[in-house]
Design a protein around this motif. Sequence first.
Motif, PDB file in Angstrom:
ATOM      1  N   GLY A  64      19.002 -18.780  61.186  1.00  0.00           N
ATOM      2  CA  GLY A  64      18.989 -19.749  62.277  1.00  0.00           C
ATOM      3  C   GLY A  64      18.887 -19.157  63.665  1.00  0.00           C
ATOM      4  N   ALA A  65      18.386 -17.930  63.782  1.00  0.00           N
ATOM      5  CA  ALA A  65      18.292 -17.287  65.091  1.00  0.00           C
ATOM      6  C   ALA A  65      17.044 -17.746  65.834  1.00  0.00           C
ATOM      7  N   ARG A  66      17.173 -17.918  67.119  1.00  0.00           N
ATOM      8  CA  ARG A  66      16.012 -18.259  67.947  1.00  0.00           C
ATOM      9  C   ARG A  66      15.437 -16.979  68.538  1.00  0.00           C
ATOM     10  N   LEU A  67      14.116 -16.838  68.489  1.00  0.00           N
ATOM     11  CA  LEU A  67      13.437 -15.694  69.092  1.00  0.00           C
ATOM     12  C   LEU A  67      13.027 -16.022  70.519  1.00  0.00           C
ATOM     13  N   ALA A  68      12.629 -15.016  71.259  1.00  0.00           N
ATOM     14  CA  ALA A  68      12.262 -15.214  72.662  1.00  0.00           C
ATOM     15  C   ALA A  68      11.071 -16.150  72.809  1.00  0.00           C
ATOM     16  N   ASP A  69      10.216 -16.231  71.759  1.00  0.00           N
ATOM     17  CA  ASP A  69       9.059 -17.122  71.840  1.00  0.00           C
ATOM     18  C   ASP A  69       9.380 -18.550  71.411  1.00  0.00           C
ATOM     19  N   GLY A  70      10.648 -18.820  71.114  1.00  0.00           N
ATOM     20  CA  GLY A  70      11.073 -20.174  70.784  1.00  0.00           C
ATOM     21  C   GLY A  70      11.201 -20.463  69.305  1.00  0.00           C
ATOM     22  N   ARG A  71      10.646 -19.631  68.434  1.00  0.00           N
ATOM     23  CA  ARG A  71      10.750 -19.863  66.997  1.00  0.00           C
ATOM     24  C   ARG A  71      12.185 -19.700  66.514  1.00  0.00           C
ATOM     25  N   VAL A  72      12.566 -20.494  65.521  1.00  0.00           N
ATOM     26  CA  VAL A  72      13.865 -20.346  64.865  1.00  0.00           C
ATOM     27  C   VAL A  72      13.612 -19.759  63.486  1.00  0.00           C
ATOM     28  N   VAL A  73      14.236 -18.644  63.197  1.00  0.00           N
ATOM     29  CA  VAL A  73      13.894 -17.886  61.992  1.00  0.00           C
ATOM     30  C   VAL A  73      15.143 -17.372  61.283  1.00  0.00           C
ATOM     31  N   ASP A  74      14.902 -16.934  60.040  1.00  0.00           N
ATOM     32  CA  ASP A  74      15.856 -16.120  59.307  1.00  0.00           C
ATOM     33  C   ASP A  74      15.296 -14.707  59.253  1.00  0.00           C
ATOM     34  N   LEU A 121      17.069 -10.574  69.815  1.00  0.00           N
ATOM     35  CA  LEU A 121      16.185  -9.736  70.612  1.00  0.00           C
ATOM     36  C   LEU A 121      16.196  -8.304  70.098  1.00  0.00           C
ATOM     37  N   PRO A 122      15.147  -7.523  70.414  1.00  0.00           N
ATOM     38  CA  PRO A 122      15.254  -6.071  70.196  1.00  0.00           C
ATOM     39  C   PRO A 122      16.441  -5.547  70.996  1.00  0.00           C
ATOM     40  N   ALA A 123      17.210  -4.663  70.410  1.00  0.00           N
ATOM     41  CA  ALA A 123      18.391  -4.147  71.110  1.00  0.00           C
ATOM     42  C   ALA A 123      17.977  -3.389  72.362  1.00  0.00           C
ATOM     43  N   PRO A 124      18.723  -3.535  73.442  1.00  0.00           N
ATOM     44  CA  PRO A 124      18.442  -2.744  74.644  1.00  0.00           C
ATOM     45  C   PRO A 124      18.877  -1.297  74.454  1.00  0.00           C
ATOM     46  N   ALA A 125      18.487  -0.455  75.392  1.00  0.00           N
ATOM     47  CA  ALA A 125      18.900   0.947  75.409  1.00  0.00           C
ATOM     48  C   ALA A 125      19.355   1.292  76.818  1.00  0.00           C
ATOM     49  N   ARG A 148      10.396  -4.676  67.309  1.00  0.00           N
ATOM     50  CA  ARG A 148      10.052  -6.096  67.343  1.00  0.00           C
ATOM     51  C   ARG A 148      10.831  -6.786  66.242  1.00  0.00           C
ATOM     52  N   VAL A 149      11.104  -8.054  66.421  1.00  0.00           N
ATOM     53  CA  VAL A 149      11.764  -8.807  65.356  1.00  0.00           C
ATOM     54  C   VAL A 149      10.681  -9.197  64.367  1.00  0.00           C
ATOM     55  N   ASP A 150      10.309  -8.226  63.549  1.00  0.00           N
ATOM     56  CA  ASP A 150       9.219  -8.386  62.594  1.00  0.00           C
ATOM     57  C   ASP A 150       9.426  -7.388  61.462  1.00  0.00           C
ATOM     58  N   ALA A 151       8.855  -7.685  60.320  1.00  0.00           N
ATOM     59  CA  ALA A 151       9.030  -6.840  59.146  1.00  0.00           C
ATOM     60  C   ALA A 151       8.523  -5.423  59.404  1.00  0.00           C
ATOM     61  N   GLY A 152       9.291  -4.454  58.940  1.00  0.00           N
ATOM     62  CA  GLY A 152       8.912  -3.058  59.050  1.00  0.00           C
ATOM     63  C   GLY A 152       9.457  -2.344  60.260  1.00  0.00           C
ATOM     64  N   PHE A 153       9.975  -3.076  61.240  1.00  0.00           N
ATOM     65  CA  PHE A 153      10.475  -2.446  62.465  1.00  0.00           C
ATOM     66  C   PHE A 153      11.940  -2.026  62.290  1.00  0.00           C
ATOM     67  N   PRO A 154      12.389  -1.069  63.099  1.00  0.00           N
ATOM     68  CA  PRO A 154      13.790  -0.651  63.012  1.00  0.00           C
ATOM     69  C   PRO A 154      14.729  -1.831  63.249  1.00  0.00           C
ATOM     70  N   ALA A 155      15.809  -1.864  62.482  1.00  0.00           N
ATOM     71  CA  ALA A 155      16.795  -2.937  62.617  1.00  0.00           C
ATOM     72  C   ALA A 155      17.769  -2.582  63.731  1.00  0.00           C
ATOM     73  N   GLU A 156      17.252  -2.624  64.969  1.00  0.00           N
ATOM     74  CA  GLU A 156      18.034  -2.401  66.188  1.00  0.00           C
ATOM     75  C   GLU A 156      17.954  -3.708  66.969  1.00  0.00           C
ATOM     76  N   LEU A 157      18.987  -4.536  66.859  1.00  0.00           N
ATOM     77  CA  LEU A 157      18.895  -5.907  67.338  1.00  0.00           C
ATOM     78  C   LEU A 157      20.125  -6.320  68.133  1.00  0.00           C
ATOM     79  N   LEU A 158      19.900  -7.277  69.019  1.00  0.00           N
ATOM     80  CA  LEU A 158      20.986  -7.884  69.787  1.00  0.00           C
ATOM     81  C   LEU A 158      20.874  -9.397  69.668  1.00  0.00           C
ATOM     82  N   ALA A 159      21.931 -10.035  69.195  1.00  0.00           N
ATOM     83  CA  ALA A 159      22.021 -11.492  69.200  1.00  0.00           C
ATOM     84  C   ALA A 159      22.941 -11.880  70.353  1.00  0.00           C
ATOM     85  N   VAL A 160      22.444 -12.727  71.236  1.00  0.00           N
ATOM     86  CA  VAL A 160      23.214 -13.101  72.423  1.00  0.00           C
ATOM     87  C   VAL A 160      23.159 -14.607  72.596  1.00  0.00           C
TER      88      VAL A 160
END
Length: 431
Positions: A30-40, A83-87, A360-372
């Motif tokens: 149920g997370a919302r992405l920056a482009d507005g999509r709601v995804v698992d 979102l992709p996690a910040p650094a 990116r919040v997409d398959a294959g990318f590193p799982a470095e994420l921030l939910a805010v």
Amino acid sequence: MDSAAADGPHHGPGPAANPLGHGPVLLLTGARLADGRVVDVRISGDRIQAVGTAGGLGPLPAVPGGPTVTTGARIDLRGYLLLPAPAEAHAHYDVAFSAALPAPPPETPTDLTRRVTEAALTSLGYGATAQRTHVRIGDVHGLRRLEAVLTAQQALRGLADLQAVAMPRLLTGRAGADGRAQLREALKLGATAAGGCPELDPDPAGYVQLLLEAAREADCAVDLHTTAADPVQLARLAGALAPLRPRVLLGPCGALVPGASTVLATSGVRVVCLPQNGGCAGLEGLPAGVRPALLRELVKARVPLVAGSGSLRDGANPVGRADPLEAAYLLAAGGVLDPDAAYDAVSNQARLALGLAPVRVDAGFPAELLAVRGDSLAGALAGGHSRLVVHSGRVVSRTSAVREFADTVALALPRQADGTDGGRPDGEPSR
């Protein structure tokens, strides 16, 4: 405000009720992405395995060859932006929190390691899963500050990636002999990059050449401080650094004169700005503040722009914070960048500056994420306090913020004002 769990993400039933200790698979729903999509989002190991429409990924998979039971955790992120996690691209953890300490602050190995670790965890709590700190070496400091950072680096393994930049004050002439020796030793010990401020050496050009020799010898990155006040000196510096791109970072360039941004654009060197107050412990003198017009000029010249915090309650900024979202907010609020580009400056641009793969919040990318908490990126930058941080596919930090109002008016006031569902599992607002 950062203690109650009522406003945090809801964690579904399963063998891993504690979100900080889930199994090898993690399902974010149920997370919302920056482009507005709601995804698992399904995470396996340290990678994003799949991203699908909400409710479309099915249950957690079973262990191959094992019993038919789910392995991992399901976390409900309704009301959160993923979102992709910040650094953190530019920090000074060796002096963090020193503004409130006696001068000079204690520098025993225990004191230094504790301060560095606390600073890194503070930044991690805000979402920065990768961090770079500049560390003074040589002179009276020797290598003890670096050793403290490297000790903290080991202690934080699995929670955050911490990089160290070795900073000698002097390198040239007889007075710089100790700095030259300490720099080479620091790089052998494990410093990620060679740095410092050439302007503090009597021979800035000589400083840069000696530092580049050490960096080439150690095959490491270069991360230098400069005010960029002298256009001629800046041109020489950019020219010397150009062959090492993209492993070069330069900043904060707070005194850059109009028109000099073309020099940086031509060299291809990345620039890190410090939106809080433009200064840090790596420069002498009082911070000159941040000039939005200067940053807009860098953006217009297409200079790759990164944003960092610079200070965490040290002498350069006694009220400094380690929140990357604040740095992005300041860039957006000052009209330098739109919210998307401002967040990119503290996330993927910062990761690239640190030599890390983009996310990116997409398959294959590193799982470095921030939910805010927030329904959009602009809303998150304006005041997303509740956060959940994922590093290497594992939840490593969780901050839950609760805001309550007294029932003093006829209107029903929400007790949870930091989101839409109040943290309740059924999605109904708390009242």
